[in-house]
Design a protein around this motif. Structure first.
Motif, PDB file in Angstrom:
ATOM      1  N   LEU A  17      -3.528  10.858  -5.223  1.00  0.00           N
ATOM      2  CA  LEU A  17      -4.006  10.007  -6.313  1.00  0.00           C
ATOM      3  C   LEU A  17      -3.001   9.927  -7.452  1.00  0.00           C
ATOM      4  O   LEU A  17      -2.708   8.844  -7.972  1.00  0.00           O
ATOM      5  CB  LEU A  17      -5.338  10.546  -6.847  1.00  0.00           C
ATOM      6  CG  LEU A  17      -6.597  10.234  -6.045  1.00  0.00           C
ATOM      7  CD1 LEU A  17      -7.767  11.048  -6.560  1.00  0.00           C
ATOM      8  CD2 LEU A  17      -6.921   8.743  -6.128  1.00  0.00           C
ATOM      9  N   VAL A  18      -2.461  11.070  -7.858  1.00  0.00           N
ATOM     10  CA  VAL A  18      -1.551  11.082  -8.994  1.00  0.00           C
ATOM     11  C   VAL A  18      -0.243  10.366  -8.650  1.00  0.00           C
ATOM     12  O   VAL A  18       0.329   9.656  -9.484  1.00  0.00           O
ATOM     13  CB  VAL A  18      -1.289  12.526  -9.481  1.00  0.00           C
ATOM     14  CG1 VAL A  18      -0.252  12.539 -10.593  1.00  0.00           C
ATOM     15  CG2 VAL A  18      -2.574  13.158  -9.982  1.00  0.00           C
ATOM     16  N   GLN A  19       0.245  10.528  -7.417  1.00  0.00           N
ATOM     17  CA  GLN A  19       1.449   9.809  -7.023  1.00  0.00           C
ATOM     18  C   GLN A  19       1.202   8.296  -7.030  1.00  0.00           C
ATOM     19  O   GLN A  19       2.019   7.522  -7.533  1.00  0.00           O
ATOM     20  CB  GLN A  19       1.925  10.262  -5.651  1.00  0.00           C
ATOM     21  CG  GLN A  19       3.144   9.511  -5.123  1.00  0.00           C
ATOM     22  CD  GLN A  19       4.379   9.640  -6.013  1.00  0.00           C
ATOM     23  OE1 GLN A  19       4.480  10.571  -6.804  1.00  0.00           O
ATOM     24  NE2 GLN A  19       5.307   8.705  -5.895  1.00  0.00           N
ATOM     25  N   GLY A  20       0.070   7.867  -6.490  1.00  0.00           N
ATOM     26  CA  GLY A  20      -0.253   6.442  -6.502  1.00  0.00           C
ATOM     27  C   GLY A  20      -0.378   5.905  -7.912  1.00  0.00           C
ATOM     28  O   GLY A  20       0.109   4.809  -8.224  1.00  0.00           O
ATOM     29  N   LEU A  21      -1.033   6.677  -8.782  1.00  0.00           N
ATOM     30  CA  LEU A  21      -1.186   6.250 -10.177  1.00  0.00           C
ATOM     31  C   LEU A  21       0.164   6.184 -10.870  1.00  0.00           C
ATOM     32  O   LEU A  21       0.427   5.258 -11.657  1.00  0.00           O
ATOM     33  CB  LEU A  21      -2.121   7.228 -10.891  1.00  0.00           C
ATOM     34  CG  LEU A  21      -2.525   6.913 -12.326  1.00  0.00           C
ATOM     35  CD1 LEU A  21      -3.198   5.557 -12.422  1.00  0.00           C
ATOM     36  CD2 LEU A  21      -3.453   8.008 -12.856  1.00  0.00           C
ATOM     37  N   SER A  22       1.045   7.141 -10.577  1.00  0.00           N
ATOM     38  CA  SER A  22       2.390   7.136 -11.169  1.00  0.00           C
ATOM     39  C   SER A  22       3.154   5.881 -10.765  1.00  0.00           C
ATOM     40  O   SER A  22       3.773   5.212 -11.612  1.00  0.00           O
ATOM     41  CB  SER A  22       3.169   8.377 -10.713  1.00  0.00           C
ATOM     42  OG  SER A  22       2.563   9.563 -11.159  1.00  0.00           O
ATOM     43  N   GLU A  23       3.122   5.570  -9.489  1.00  0.00           N
ATOM     44  CA  GLU A  23       3.838   4.385  -9.014  1.00  0.00           C
ATOM     45  C   GLU A  23       3.260   3.112  -9.629  1.00  0.00           C
ATOM     46  O   GLU A  23       4.007   2.196 -10.018  1.00  0.00           O
ATOM     47  CB  GLU A  23       3.776   4.319  -7.487  1.00  0.00           C
ATOM     48  CG  GLU A  23       4.557   5.424  -6.801  1.00  0.00           C
ATOM     49  CD  GLU A  23       4.515   5.322  -5.285  1.00  0.00           C
ATOM     50  OE1 GLU A  23       4.150   4.248  -4.754  1.00  0.00           O
ATOM     51  OE2 GLU A  23       4.850   6.327  -4.617  1.00  0.00           O
ATOM     52  N   ALA A  24       1.933   3.051  -9.730  1.00  0.00           N
ATOM     53  CA  ALA A  24       1.283   1.855 -10.273  1.00  0.00           C
ATOM     54  C   ALA A  24       1.650   1.644 -11.744  1.00  0.00           C
ATOM     55  O   ALA A  24       1.976   0.519 -12.158  1.00  0.00           O
ATOM     56  CB  ALA A  24      -0.230   1.981 -10.113  1.00  0.00           C
ATOM     57  N   ILE A  25       1.600   2.704 -12.544  1.00  0.00           N
ATOM     58  CA  ILE A  25       1.907   2.575 -13.970  1.00  0.00           C
ATOM     59  C   ILE A  25       3.384   2.234 -14.169  1.00  0.00           C
ATOM     60  O   ILE A  25       3.731   1.358 -14.976  1.00  0.00           O
ATOM     61  CB  ILE A  25       1.516   3.858 -14.727  1.00  0.00           C
ATOM     62  CG1 ILE A  25      -0.016   4.019 -14.745  1.00  0.00           C
ATOM     63  CG2 ILE A  25       2.069   3.846 -16.146  1.00  0.00           C
ATOM     64  CD1 ILE A  25      -0.491   5.329 -15.316  1.00  0.00           C
ATOM     65  N   ALA A  26       4.266   2.924 -13.431  1.00  0.00           N
ATOM     66  CA  ALA A  26       5.698   2.631 -13.555  1.00  0.00           C
ATOM     67  C   ALA A  26       6.001   1.183 -13.155  1.00  0.00           C
ATOM     68  O   ALA A  26       6.791   0.490 -13.808  1.00  0.00           O
ATOM     69  CB  ALA A  26       6.498   3.612 -12.692  1.00  0.00           C
ATOM     70  N   GLN A  49       4.698  -1.189 -15.925  1.00  0.00           N
ATOM     71  CA  GLN A  49       5.538  -1.170 -17.117  1.00  0.00           C
ATOM     72  C   GLN A  49       6.831  -1.954 -16.893  1.00  0.00           C
ATOM     73  O   GLN A  49       7.272  -2.703 -17.757  1.00  0.00           O
ATOM     74  CB  GLN A  49       5.827   0.273 -17.528  1.00  0.00           C
ATOM     75  CG  GLN A  49       4.601   0.972 -18.112  1.00  0.00           C
ATOM     76  CD  GLN A  49       4.843   2.434 -18.447  1.00  0.00           C
ATOM     77  OE1 GLN A  49       5.534   3.136 -17.713  1.00  0.00           O
ATOM     78  NE2 GLN A  49       4.270   2.883 -19.549  1.00  0.00           N
ATOM     79  N   LYS A  50       7.438  -1.798 -15.711  1.00  0.00           N
ATOM     80  CA  LYS A  50       8.666  -2.553 -15.408  1.00  0.00           C
ATOM     81  C   LYS A  50       8.378  -4.053 -15.300  1.00  0.00           C
ATOM     82  O   LYS A  50       9.260  -4.887 -15.551  1.00  0.00           O
ATOM     83  CB  LYS A  50       9.311  -2.024 -14.127  1.00  0.00           C
ATOM     84  CG  LYS A  50       9.993  -0.664 -14.302  1.00  0.00           C
ATOM     85  CD  LYS A  50      10.787  -0.272 -13.088  1.00  0.00           C
ATOM     86  CE  LYS A  50      11.471   1.087 -13.288  1.00  0.00           C
ATOM     87  NZ  LYS A  50      12.493   1.048 -14.356  1.00  0.00           N
ATOM     88  N   ALA A  51       7.143  -4.385 -14.931  1.00  0.00           N
ATOM     89  CA  ALA A  51       6.762  -5.797 -14.847  1.00  0.00           C
ATOM     90  C   ALA A  51       6.398  -6.388 -16.205  1.00  0.00           C
ATOM     91  O   ALA A  51       6.099  -7.587 -16.312  1.00  0.00           O
ATOM     92  CB  ALA A  51       5.582  -5.946 -13.883  1.00  0.00           C
ATOM     93  N   GLY A  52       6.415  -5.550 -17.249  1.00  0.00           N
ATOM     94  CA  GLY A  52       6.156  -6.035 -18.598  1.00  0.00           C
ATOM     95  C   GLY A  52       4.693  -6.142 -18.968  1.00  0.00           C
ATOM     96  O   GLY A  52       4.336  -6.807 -19.949  1.00  0.00           O
ATOM     97  N   LEU A  53       3.810  -5.470 -18.203  1.00  0.00           N
ATOM     98  CA  LEU A  53       2.376  -5.548 -18.489  1.00  0.00           C
ATOM     99  C   LEU A  53       1.972  -4.574 -19.580  1.00  0.00           C
ATOM    100  O   LEU A  53       2.614  -3.529 -19.784  1.00  0.00           O
ATOM    101  CB  LEU A  53       1.579  -5.235 -17.215  1.00  0.00           C
ATOM    102  CG  LEU A  53       1.702  -6.237 -16.071  1.00  0.00           C
ATOM    103  CD1 LEU A  53       1.035  -5.675 -14.820  1.00  0.00           C
ATOM    104  CD2 LEU A  53       1.072  -7.572 -16.453  1.00  0.00           C
TER     105      LEU A  53
END
Length: 297
Positions: A192-201, A204-208
């Motif tokens: 879960l934490v790895q998936g959440l990390s990838e999603a947030i990163a 953020q790179k997508a400018g959301l």
């Protein structure tokens, strides 16, 4: 300070061994619930501070703490620490009375739970492996989830006492079952934490605006405790709280060892364990487990 209320039960003479991040608050709830608590901690100053805050009695050894106790609780670091406070020199097992119960809240191996349960049975008392989930805030607020393995009769006796710091205390099988269930818990969290990390990163790179995104998606199928409680702090790059990376690596090591024994396949868990090793190499051993996102920034 917790605002927890306690169900009225008959007060017991109990001991608590190990006043770390979790144990200090757990023992405090036992005292507030009306039990007569004796504490032991390897660092005496911390035990002295606990007694000043909650009352009770300070013991100089685990054996002294266990003397006369109906239930002895422990929350220490690992298998070796657990053996030290139970069967080691001045260990609790030497002093426990017949019919007493040793409740182990350490996250340890299923093997050591079975080993110590067998020793306890021969000596006339019970052993319940009872690792917890909920982190330091769960301990402070008295809302831990406790996963137990061991004798059903002993479990029924310890459950109402353990509810002082818990929201759920559940028997899942024979000795070792509690530890195995905690491994399941940690395997889930790692992914879960790895998936959440990838999603947030990614976001953020997508400018959301990731706070807004998390607020929306946490109301749908992606919702999780980690998202609601750690997502916003991950966005803010805050990792100075919660469950440390060093502890998570210890726990995942237990999972991977057990998987090698039982034949389970844990490819994602093994990968995330190596990612946590990278976080340790970055100096983040004491950062919260949500610091996995640091690798991606």
């Amino acid at each position: 300070m917790s605002t927890k209320t306690y169900d009225p039960i008959t007060p017991h003479a109990v001991a608590f061994i190990g006043l770390g991040v979790m144990g200090y608050a757990m023992a405090g709830h036992l005292a507030r619930a009306g039990h007569k608590v004796t504490v032991y901690n390897r660092t005496t100053a911390k035990a002295e501070r606990w007694v000043q805050e909650y009352g009770g009695t300070l013991a100089k050894t685990p054996a002294e703490a266990a003397q006369g106790a109906d239930i002895v609780f422990a929350c220490v670091g690992n298998d070796d620490d657990l053996r030290s406070v139970t069967t080691g020199e001045h260990g609790a097992f030497a002093a426990m009375k017949a019919g007493a119960i040793f409740v182990d809240h350490t996250t340890a191996s299923a093997n050591v739970a079975r080993e110590l349960s067998a020793i306890a049975r021969k000596r006339g008392f019970a052993f319940v492996d009872a690792p917890v989930s909920g982190g330091n805030l769960g301990a402070i607020n008295g809302v831990l989830t406790v996963m137990c393995g061991g004798d059903a009769a002993a479990f029924e006796k310890m459950k109402p006492v353990a509810m002082a710091y818990s929201k759920a205390v559940t028997l899942l099988g024979d000795s070792g079952a509690g530890q195995l269930a905690k491994m399941v818990n940690q395997i889930c969290i790692a992914g879960l934490v790895q998936g959440l990390s990838e999603a947030i990163a990614f976001g953020q790179k997508a400018g959301l605006d990731m706070n807004a995104v998390l607020d929306v998606i946490s109301k749908g199928a992606a919702q999780s405790w980690q998202m609601e409680n750690r997502g916003p702090t991950m966005v803010r790059d805050e990792f100075d709280f919660g469950f440390a990376v060093d502890w998570m690596r210890k726990d995942l090591g237990l999972c991977l060892d057990e998987a090698r024994r039982n034949g389970a396949c844990l490819p994602v868990t093994a990968l995330v364990d190596q990612f946590y090793a990278e976080v340790q190499a970055m100096g983040g051993g004491r950062w919260d487990t949500s610091s996995l996102i640091r690798r991606l920034r």
